[in-house]
Enzyme design. Sequence first.
Site, PDB file in Angstrom:
ATOM      1  N   ASN A  98       1.235  -7.151 -11.304  1.00  0.00           N
ATOM      2  CA  ASN A  98       1.316  -8.355 -11.170  1.00  0.00           C
ATOM      3  C   ASN A  98      -0.276  -8.752 -10.546  1.00  0.00           C
ATOM      4  OD1 ASN A  98       3.226  -7.099 -12.942  1.00  0.00           O
ATOM      5  ND2 ASN A  98       4.846  -8.535 -11.121  1.00  0.00           N
ATOM      6  N   PRO A 129       4.936   3.414 -11.660  1.00  0.00           N
ATOM      7  CA  PRO A 129       6.407   3.843 -11.018  1.00  0.00           C
ATOM      8  C   PRO A 129       7.400   3.836 -11.784  1.00  0.00           C
ATOM      9  CG  PRO A 129       5.816   1.807 -11.056  1.00  0.00           C
ATOM     10  CD  PRO A 129       4.456   1.638 -11.550  1.00  0.00           C
ATOM     11  N   MET A 132      13.802   2.828 -12.691  1.00  0.00           N
ATOM     12  CA  MET A 132      15.060   2.602 -11.870  1.00  0.00           C
ATOM     13  C   MET A 132      15.197   4.232 -11.903  1.00  0.00           C
ATOM     14  SD  MET A 132      16.615  -0.946 -11.738  1.00  0.00           S
ATOM     15  CE  MET A 132      16.494  -0.962 -10.084  1.00  0.00           C
ATOM     16  N   HIS A 153       1.400  -0.237 -16.244  1.00  0.00           N
ATOM     17  CA  HIS A 153       2.145   0.284 -14.731  1.00  0.00           C
ATOM     18  C   HIS A 153       3.688   0.521 -14.616  1.00  0.00           C
ATOM     19  CE1 HIS A 153       5.031  -2.723 -13.252  1.00  0.00           C
ATOM     20  NE2 HIS A 153       4.319  -3.422 -13.062  1.00  0.00           N
ATOM     21  N   GLY A 154       4.486   0.474 -15.941  1.00  0.00           N
ATOM     22  CA  GLY A 154       5.426   0.088 -16.129  1.00  0.00           C
ATOM     23  C   GLY A 154       6.762  -0.523 -15.338  1.00  0.00           C
ATOM     24  N   ALA A 155       7.589   0.369 -14.683  1.00  0.00           N
ATOM     25  CA  ALA A 155       8.644  -0.096 -13.643  1.00  0.00           C
ATOM     26  C   ALA A 155       9.654  -1.555 -14.359  1.00  0.00           C
ATOM     27  CB  ALA A 155       8.278  -0.277 -12.622  1.00  0.00           C
ATOM     28  N   GLY A 156      10.188  -0.722 -16.004  1.00  0.00           N
ATOM     29  CA  GLY A 156      11.353  -1.547 -16.262  1.00  0.00           C
ATOM     30  C   GLY A 156      12.047  -1.693 -15.069  1.00  0.00           C
TER      31      GLY A 156
END
Length: 188
Positions: A98, A129, A132, A153-156
């Site tokens: 970001n 990542p 969660m 980068h994923g990480a939802g």
Amino acid sequence: MWLFLHSGSRGVGNKIAQHHIRVAQELCRKWWIDLPDRDLAYLVEGTPEFSRYIAELRWAQHFALLNREEMMDRVIRQVSEWVGVPVEERERINCHHNFTESEEHFGKRVWVSRKGAIRADAGRPGLIPGSMGTASYVVEGLGDRMSLNSSPHGAGRTYSRSAARRTFTQDRSSPWWWCSAVSFDVDG
């Protein structure tokens, strides 16, 4: 074993962005620039407003990098205490996500904003990542020109930040995850 953590500019980057979005919207209105949606407002490169935005954006990105370094130093220290032996650091990957940077692509100097993405030049280490609690990955960039050397980068999020604070207390700790990583061996 890898330790992952995720942190950005701790909200200050968002505050900076929101301020400059309002500046851009006001300037577009003032200059009679007809936009199909006010969220498409922009700052013109070469103007004082653009220069100020870039200076503040770079400050926030540097703050985020230093923040992750400090937090990772503390995590390593705590893990060393927890396992009872010093953690020997093998590799540290600290990657932005970001963010905005001036880069050269297809023979032109352009501003690239990676929202939900990391820089993935050929051979560049990166971190993807999990969402969660799902698996996270240490990756190596492929340098795909058509993606401007980027990778998602994923990480939802399964939980909002406030819901995560309520759900994951010290009594119910969450797994290691996110976007700065250290590889280490534990001897003993």
